[in-house]
Write an enzyme that holds these catalytic residues in place. Sequence first.
Site, PDB file in Angstrom:
ATOM      1  CD  GLU A 314      -3.021   1.018   2.258  1.00 54.06           C
ATOM      2  OE1 GLU A 314      -3.989   1.802   2.213  1.00 54.06           O
ATOM      3  OE2 GLU A 314      -2.871   0.165   3.169  1.00 54.06           O
ATOM      4  CE  LYS A 335      -8.336  -2.911   8.092  1.00 59.45           C
ATOM      5  NZ  LYS A 335      -8.450  -1.747   7.199  1.00 59.45           N
ATOM      6  CG  HIS A 340      -8.796  -6.506   8.871  1.00 59.61           C
ATOM      7  ND1 HIS A 340      -9.932  -5.968   8.320  1.00 59.61           N
ATOM      8  CD2 HIS A 340      -8.049  -6.954   7.816  1.00 59.61           C
ATOM      9  CE1 HIS A 340      -9.879  -6.074   7.013  1.00 59.61           C
ATOM     10  NE2 HIS A 340      -8.742  -6.663   6.686  1.00 59.61           N
TER      11      HIS A 340
END
Length: 413
Positions: A314, A335, A340
């Site tokens: 990412e 998170k 999650h």
Amino acid sequence: MSKRRVVITGLGAVTPIGLTAPESWQAVRDGVCGVGPITQFDPAGMKVQLAAEVKGFDPLVCMTRPESKHMERFTQFAVCAAREALADAGFDAAQADPDRCGVTISSGIGGIGLTEREHDKGLEKGWDRVSPFYIPMGICNIAAGQVAISTGFQGMCTCPVTACAGGTYAVGDAFHYIRDGYADAMLCGGTEAAVTPLAIGGFTSMRALSQSQDPSRASIPFDAERSGFVLGEGAAVLLLEELERAQARGAKIYAEVVGYGATCDAYHMTAPRPDGSGGAKAMALALADGGVAPEQVDYINAHGTSTHLNDAGETAAVKAVFGRHAYALAMSSTKSMTGHMLGAAGAVEALFTALALRDGFLPATINYRVPDEECDLDVVPNAGRSAHIRYAVSNSLGFGGHNGSLVFKKWEG
């Protein structure tokens, strides 16, 4: 033809750090960690002992006992969050055209706990003794269906099942549906309740979960010592409305939704493309969809799962899309606080992003200690901070290669 504008007018949430949207957001501002020992079952003998559970949830606070009886936990979460969002928005469903109001609520796994219980019953008592409510209570789309039943919304009602990207897809699809003229209001978001032996065991065996025994070192996105994600649960629901109708009824506005992009890696069952190109394409599509230049973005709520591949990929994707500006913007992972939440993750992160814009506040990546050279952007380590934020992005990346990205704009009236 000019596109209709879409705004967020109501928020509802049930999360590991709060039982309402305001409680959850205050916990984000305070940097509260929702990770702790598993209490919903006895994990003795299992490698994973921690989860981000919703604490103190009582469905009877927002529904009757007869209603709750035929709703599994993930559905109860969704209905409570949806009712909160409507009340927060001051939206009177009785005064709206039900055919122009819809529901899009994701769940990645649905009633997995119910499946486990009914399977045990079938083994013990015979398969014909399985509950007649097992199927209708356990299917992923029933949370969306029950929200529609609860509200009377009779437009499109759907459930994107795109793993960890589902909540983002739900918000993005609802945004496009209103923008393109098919609806005037949509309840959208995601819900999940998968802190169960089978789910924990399944994620453990594929080495996806952190096995840390320390809640402060389990969900640690972008940290060099990250070793997997922490399973969370809960729901978030946003009420989206077409701008002019929202203004006509005097609605308060949290933020404007301006762009949405979705792509697929078409690469691997669980792993993202190492170069992050699928996620990069989703971000680029979302920016183009909203007519937003990369240099205008001030904050990214990252997917940021605390796995090595996701966080590095990412980060690479953000650099590919934003170039030098990647080092000027902030990118944090909430998170680190919520764990999650699977199909609910993108929804609760969209909610947090909208509130970040409203309040001019950058949420922290808490419990960050050891920098990783592959994740060298400003991850807002350990403490949130005030900042002027005009445009923000929220990313989600799911098993199966699903990538979703949303772009929000600060409401400036």
